[in-house]
Write a protein that holds these residues in place. Structure first.
Motif, PDB file in Angstrom:
ATOM      1  N   ILE A   5       0.871  -1.180   0.000  1.00 10.81           N
ATOM      2  CA  ILE A   5       0.000   0.000   0.000  1.00 10.81           C
ATOM      3  C   ILE A   5       0.906   1.228   0.000  1.00 10.81           C
ATOM      4  CG2 ILE A   5      -1.776   1.276   1.246  1.00 10.81           C
ATOM      5  CD1 ILE A   5      -2.248  -1.383   2.853  1.00 10.81           C
ATOM      6  N   THR A   6       0.688   2.117  -0.977  1.00 12.14           N
ATOM      7  CA  THR A   6       1.454   3.373  -0.984  1.00 12.14           C
ATOM      8  C   THR A   6       0.464   4.498  -1.222  1.00 12.14           C
ATOM      9  OG1 THR A   6       1.843   3.025  -3.331  1.00 12.14           O
ATOM     10  CG2 THR A   6       3.639   2.414  -1.858  1.00 12.14           C
ATOM     11  N   GLY A   7       0.788   5.697  -0.742  1.00 12.71           N
ATOM     12  CA  GLY A   7      -0.065   6.862  -0.996  1.00 12.71           C
ATOM     13  C   GLY A   7      -1.354   6.820  -0.209  1.00 12.71           C
ATOM     14  N   LYS A   8      -2.467   7.048  -0.928  1.00 13.87           N
ATOM     15  CA  LYS A   8      -3.763   7.200  -0.258  1.00 13.87           C
ATOM     16  C   LYS A   8      -4.478   5.869  -0.076  1.00 13.87           C
ATOM     17  CE  LYS A   8      -5.725  11.716  -1.092  1.00 13.87           C
ATOM     18  NZ  LYS A   8      -6.530  12.533  -1.963  1.00 13.87           N
ATOM     19  N   LEU A   9      -5.112   5.715   1.088  1.00  9.54           N
ATOM     20  CA  LEU A   9      -5.892   4.501   1.354  1.00  9.54           C
ATOM     21  C   LEU A   9      -7.233   4.921   1.937  1.00  9.54           C
ATOM     22  CD1 LEU A   9      -5.828   1.312   1.605  1.00  9.54           C
ATOM     23  CD2 LEU A   9      -5.131   1.694   3.974  1.00  9.54           C
ATOM     24  N   VAL A  10      -8.312   4.414   1.347  1.00  8.77           N
ATOM     25  CA  VAL A  10      -9.647   4.700   1.892  1.00  8.77           C
ATOM     26  C   VAL A  10      -9.920   3.713   3.023  1.00  8.77           C
ATOM     27  CG1 VAL A  10     -12.123   4.788   1.398  1.00  8.77           C
ATOM     28  CG2 VAL A  10     -10.470   5.450  -0.357  1.00  8.77           C
ATOM     29  N   ILE A  11     -10.338   4.230   4.169  1.00 11.70           N
ATOM     30  CA  ILE A  11     -10.708   3.351   5.281  1.00 11.70           C
ATOM     31  C   ILE A  11     -12.226   3.197   5.233  1.00 11.70           C
ATOM     32  CG2 ILE A  11     -10.542   2.952   7.766  1.00 11.70           C
ATOM     33  CD1 ILE A  11      -7.829   3.318   6.493  1.00 11.70           C
ATOM     34  N   ALA A  12     -12.672   1.982   4.890  1.00  8.09           N
ATOM     35  CA  ALA A  12     -14.111   1.771   4.681  1.00  8.09           C
ATOM     36  C   ALA A  12     -14.803   1.530   6.020  1.00  8.09           C
ATOM     37  CB  ALA A  12     -14.322   0.596   3.730  1.00  8.09           C
ATOM     38  N   THR A  13     -14.841   2.586   6.830  1.00  9.63           N
ATOM     39  CA  THR A  13     -15.587   2.491   8.085  1.00  9.63           C
ATOM     40  C   THR A  13     -16.277   3.821   8.346  1.00  9.63           C
ATOM     41  OG1 THR A  13     -15.471   2.056  10.457  1.00  9.63           O
ATOM     42  CG2 THR A  13     -13.610   3.199   9.514  1.00  9.63           C
ATOM     43  N   HIS A  14     -17.410   3.745   9.029  1.00  2.00           N
ATOM     44  CA  HIS A  14     -18.088   4.967   9.453  1.00  2.00           C
ATOM     45  C   HIS A  14     -17.933   5.122  10.965  1.00  2.00           C
ATOM     46  CE1 HIS A  14     -20.237   6.001   5.644  1.00  2.00           C
ATOM     47  NE2 HIS A  14     -19.793   4.787   5.378  1.00  2.00           N
ATOM     48  N   ASN A  15     -17.064   4.271  11.532  1.00  2.37           N
ATOM     49  CA  ASN A  15     -16.845   4.286  12.972  1.00  2.37           C
ATOM     50  C   ASN A  15     -15.611   5.166  13.275  1.00  2.37           C
ATOM     51  OD1 ASN A  15     -15.679   3.574  15.447  1.00  2.37           O
ATOM     52  ND2 ASN A  15     -16.596   1.538  15.405  1.00  2.37           N
ATOM     53  N   PRO A  16     -15.809   6.324  13.938  1.00  2.13           N
ATOM     54  CA  PRO A  16     -14.690   7.253  14.169  1.00  2.13           C
ATOM     55  C   PRO A  16     -13.571   6.620  15.001  1.00  2.13           C
ATOM     56  CG  PRO A  16     -16.786   8.181  14.983  1.00  2.13           C
ATOM     57  CD  PRO A  16     -17.076   6.800  14.509  1.00  2.13           C
ATOM     58  N   GLY A  17     -13.922   5.717  15.907  1.00  2.82           N
ATOM     59  CA  GLY A  17     -12.907   5.060  16.735  1.00  2.82           C
ATOM     60  C   GLY A  17     -11.966   4.209  15.890  1.00  2.82           C
ATOM     61  N   LYS A  18     -12.565   3.427  14.974  1.00  7.03           N
ATOM     62  CA  LYS A  18     -11.748   2.568  14.107  1.00  7.03           C
ATOM     63  C   LYS A  18     -10.873   3.413  13.185  1.00  7.03           C
ATOM     64  CE  LYS A  18     -14.509  -1.626  13.753  1.00  7.03           C
ATOM     65  NZ  LYS A  18     -15.344  -2.452  12.870  1.00  7.03           N
TER      66      LYS A  18
END
Ligand code: IMP
Length: 211
Positions: A5-18
């Protein structure tokens, strides 16, 4: 071949803690985490039959929608005497009010019904499945677990979910009695004890540039 993984990564969560936890873990590796929530992405239905497929469903949906690599996780608690329940339905057992005291009481009720009163009959494990999906359909998937026993009454107010009931093997305090750094922290500061920490270490080995 594993892919880094380099650069930008989308975190597929709507949980602010995660999201906060992932940002912290990824920053030292030069990966910039953007959240699915910030990008206005919806949440796909988790129609998989196991943790791994639910993580993949979420990661693939976000990668396709954004044309960026996307990360998702799925987790839960598996109770042996309950034939693996609540498993992938761990969040659902808490109901719309997210009442984990009620969910833990439900587990205890079922354990009592089955006569599971001694530690050897009360074994359980947490599972964390992580998936990174790329827009060209490449997937990297890892899974890890932490084994323990379920105590009653619940102990401690730290953590979330089923933590106060879960006594990890080899320890005298439940996850609910541990500081976050002890439960989730990665070496050298923490023990890398939790299912999520262990899964992340595996993912880092195959997908992240060494720090
Ligand atoms: P999800 O991964 O967001 O689908 O949530 C899975 C559910 O499993 C959470 O809502 C918690 O109830 C439970 N769970 C997952 N990991 C943990 C943990 O580390 N401690 C306590 N409960 C957890």
């Amino acid at each position: 071949m594993h892919r880094r993984i380099t650069g930008k990564l989308v975190i597929a969560t709507h949980n602010p803690g995660k999201l906060a936890e992932m940002r912290e873990l990824l920053a030292p590796h030069g990966v910039e985490a953007v959240s699915a929530g910030d990008l206005g992405l919806g949440e796909p239905d988790e129609t998989g039959t196991d943790f791994r497929s639910n993580a993949a469903i979420k990661a693939i949906a976000a990668a396709q929608a954004t044309k960026l690599p996307a990360f998702a996780d799925d987790s839960g608690i598996v109770v042996d005497a309950l034939d693996g329940a609540p498993g992938i339905y761990s969040a659902r057992w808490a109901g719309p009010a997210k009442d984990f005291n009620a969910a833990m009481a439900q587990i205890e009720r079922l354990l009592q019904e089955r006569g599971a009163t001694t530690p050897d009959r009360r074994t359980a494990h947490f599972v964390s499945a992580l998936c990174v999906a790329w827009p060209d359909d490449h997937l990297e998937e890892v899974e890890a677990r932490v084994d323990g026993t379920l105590v009653w009454p619940p102990r401690g107010t730290a953590g979330f979910g089923y933590d106060p009931m879960f006594l990890p093997d080899g320890h005298t305090r439940t996850f609910g009695e541990m500081e976050s750094i002890e439960k989730h922290g990665l070496p050298p500061l923490g023990l890398g004890l939790s299912h999520r920490a262990r899964a992340f270490v595996k993912l880092a080995e195959i997908c992240l540039e060494p720090r």
